[in-house]
Write an enzyme that holds these catalytic residues in place. Sequence first.
Site, PDB file in Angstrom:
ATOM      1  N   ALA A  62      29.968 -13.165  11.691  1.00  0.00           N
ATOM      2  CA  ALA A  62      29.403 -12.170  12.600  1.00  0.00           C
ATOM      3  C   ALA A  62      28.578 -12.843  13.699  1.00  0.00           C
ATOM      4  O   ALA A  62      28.196 -14.009  13.597  1.00  0.00           O
ATOM      5  CB  ALA A  62      28.527 -11.195  11.823  1.00  0.00           C
ATOM      6  N   GLY A 107      32.147 -13.313   7.803  1.00  0.00           N
ATOM      7  CA  GLY A 107      33.157 -12.315   8.119  1.00  0.00           C
ATOM      8  C   GLY A 107      34.531 -12.910   8.319  1.00  0.00           C
ATOM      9  O   GLY A 107      35.544 -12.231   8.076  1.00  0.00           O
ATOM     10  N   GLU A 110      35.920 -13.133   4.941  1.00  0.00           N
ATOM     11  CA  GLU A 110      36.212 -11.788   4.465  1.00  0.00           C
ATOM     12  C   GLU A 110      37.501 -11.245   5.083  1.00  0.00           C
ATOM     13  O   GLU A 110      38.266 -10.538   4.421  1.00  0.00           O
ATOM     14  CB  GLU A 110      35.037 -10.870   4.764  1.00  0.00           C
ATOM     15  CG  GLU A 110      33.821 -11.168   3.887  1.00  0.00           C
ATOM     16  CD  GLU A 110      32.596 -10.380   4.267  1.00  0.00           C
ATOM     17  OE1 GLU A 110      32.048  -9.691   3.393  1.00  0.00           O
ATOM     18  OE2 GLU A 110      32.184 -10.451   5.452  1.00  0.00           O
ATOM     19  N   GLU A 130      25.918 -15.889   3.762  1.00  0.00           N
ATOM     20  CA  GLU A 130      24.960 -14.834   4.094  1.00  0.00           C
ATOM     21  C   GLU A 130      23.651 -14.950   3.327  1.00  0.00           C
ATOM     22  O   GLU A 130      22.577 -14.666   3.874  1.00  0.00           O
ATOM     23  CB  GLU A 130      25.593 -13.454   3.846  1.00  0.00           C
ATOM     24  CG  GLU A 130      26.691 -13.066   4.828  1.00  0.00           C
ATOM     25  CD  GLU A 130      28.057 -13.556   4.406  1.00  0.00           C
ATOM     26  OE1 GLU A 130      29.057 -13.133   5.020  1.00  0.00           O
ATOM     27  OE2 GLU A 130      28.153 -14.383   3.460  1.00  0.00           O
TER      28      GLU A 130
END
Length: 262
Positions: A62, A107, A110, A130
């Site tokens: 992100a 991300g 992911e 994270e």
Amino acid sequence: MPRIRLDTDGPVATVRLDNPPMNAFDDTQRAELAACARELADTRGVRAVVLYGGERLFAAGADIKALAAMGPEEVRGWNRALQRTFDEIARFPMPVVAAITGYALGGGMELALAADYRVAADDAVFGQPEVQLGIMPGSGGTQRLARLIGPSRAKNLLMTGRRVSAEEALRLGLVDEVVRPESVLDTALGYARRLAEGPPAALEAIKEAVDHGADIGMSAGLALERSLFTGVFGTAHATTGIDSFLEHGPGRARFDDPTPDN
């Protein structure tokens, strides 16, 4: 400039992240990826999808600066939108192959987890960092990673935020194939083309049975499998495959027409 590029070559579509330098997921890239996902889900003739971030890297997560400026309610909406976008990709009726070079972090990892098959460069690096920011993955990392490599191994990666080499990722089952960096896209496209030659309804049913069966008990999973099997058995491609087997033997059926099973 567009942050997402969609290239279609016959039955295979390639979704290219193009947000240099790190393919970070900001609002624009997320929105374009969501629009691309909706377009592909409704596109007849596309039988397989490849996710690709380019020669240098897949995606590094992100946009942290943008996240830092958000309050709890704003970040909740942002997270919900990104999670929904990745879930739409995971729920594509056709197989999805991730072609991973360089970094797949946060991300980015992911998004790779939303694929059905992952091809990685031998120098690729994975991670869900994270926790090192005092937060946690929010776009499928805790759920898809645990289902893929098991709860204990997933907790190790999620709770430490450590980075994982391609070699370890292969050993953990996080990726399915490791090749030289220059071969990643061609290998992913080759596998996608092979899958695209298969019967679409059967591939969709297999994907649904595996993905949804993992979330329910054995009895319910077998009932789901039985229902899907019965549905697939009535398709034109099933007739093609069975007739070909009886006449020519296994593995010779051609499922050329993309429309009978749609």
